[in-house]
Design a protein around this motif. Sequence first.
Motif, PDB file in Angstrom:
ATOM      1  N   TRP A 173      25.377  30.585 -64.873  1.00  0.00           N
ATOM      2  CA  TRP A 173      25.596  29.893 -66.135  1.00  0.00           C
ATOM      3  C   TRP A 173      26.851  29.017 -66.040  1.00  0.00           C
TER       4      TRP A 173
ATOM      5  N   THR B 182      22.328  38.791 -66.692  1.00  0.00           N
ATOM      6  CA  THR B 182      23.435  38.268 -67.491  1.00  0.00           C
ATOM      7  C   THR B 182      24.241  37.218 -66.749  1.00  0.00           C
TER       8      THR B 182
ATOM      9  N   ARG C 275      24.774  29.836 -74.150  1.00  0.00           N
ATOM     10  CA  ARG C 275      23.574  30.412 -73.547  1.00  0.00           C
ATOM     11  C   ARG C 275      22.385  30.240 -74.485  1.00  0.00           C
TER      12      ARG C 275
ATOM     13  N   ARG D 133      21.131  31.702 -65.409  1.00  0.00           N
ATOM     14  CA  ARG D 133      20.036  31.097 -66.149  1.00  0.00           C
ATOM     15  C   ARG D 133      18.971  30.722 -65.117  1.00  0.00           C
TER      16      ARG D 133
ATOM     17  N   ASP E 244      16.873  31.643 -70.611  1.00  0.00           N
ATOM     18  CA  ASP E 244      17.852  32.725 -70.724  1.00  0.00           C
ATOM     19  C   ASP E 244      17.090  34.037 -70.862  1.00  0.00           C
TER      20      ASP E 244
END
Length: 354
Positions: free
Chosen positions: A292, A272, A298, A275, A266
């Motif tokens: 993600w 944002t 996360r 991953r 992460d």
Amino acid sequence: MGNSRTPQQIPVVVLAGFLGSGKTTLLNHLLHRSGGSRIGAIVNDFGAIEIDAMAVAGALGDSTVSLGNGCLCCAVDASELDVYLERLAAPDAGIDVIVIEASGLAEPQELVRMVLASEHPGIVYGGLVEVVDAAEFDGTRARHPEIDRHLALADLVVVNKLDRVPDADRVLRPVRSLAERAAVVPATYGRIDPEFLFDCRPSEERIGQLSFDDLHEHGDDDHRGHLHTGYDSLSFTSDVPMEPRRLMRFLDSRPQGLYRIKGYVDFGPYDTVNRYAVHAVGPFLRFYPEPWPPADARGTQLVLIGSGIEADTLGKDLEGCRNDVPHADEHGMWGVLRYVPGSAEEPDAVAYEG
């Protein structure tokens, strides 16, 4: 692959191979090109975080049994394995074939023995598939000469990553010599015809290259000679995002004995949306960005495997890579993007597939 079976019996295939040879890639390939066959899997990671199980769980759903923090050939016995086989072989599961993906440090002979010792009437041994990393073959033989014995036991040998060697025959020739009674299949990215596993059957007189005497001769509980006894693992998790430049300094300076790294990173405000799956074998390193999963918390989850590594020191070094600042340096990801396949920043090297 598989012995004579009744319509009710499900073949159990053992998928083995050294660290980073491409077993999970091969299994995922089979899952997406199974021709309608339903595959169940027992995935055995070496380390407390079950990274390989996470990599296949999306395709298998509830048809996955994951065993973390230990080597399957030592962590369970035949009766315990039956418990997992019972779940996958239940009639309402509708499974057509079960694949045991061993950790990269497991002893294939022990796994075959355990399957043959199973008392479950609904399964039958389906053969041993050994995956070979063509690019690392010479180095693997030098470090672990027992790999030669593993090849001699196999029913099917997949020589993977042939796109990374300039002369494929230089690897294929010794592999065929060592696995003279097995089918040897060249591959890249683990792409093989699923019929190699489901239809290519060894003779009924021998189980691969193992006689029943061979199996019982090594059926004790002494695991001192197994590959995993010479290796250590470190499992690292962090709810705080990793700072990409710090992590790249860590990866660029990793010790020679740190042979395998896998997991998810992460990078927080630096990306944002995604991953980053990370895979490293020896000097080869690649990141794979992926969105993600909506339901996943996360965080970073990594497993490091090596020989003679100082786990405490590596853990502290990784702790030092964390950074919870809310803003990102616009150039901070450049070092990571160099190792993303297809990226304009990718270095002049051949992509690794784990």
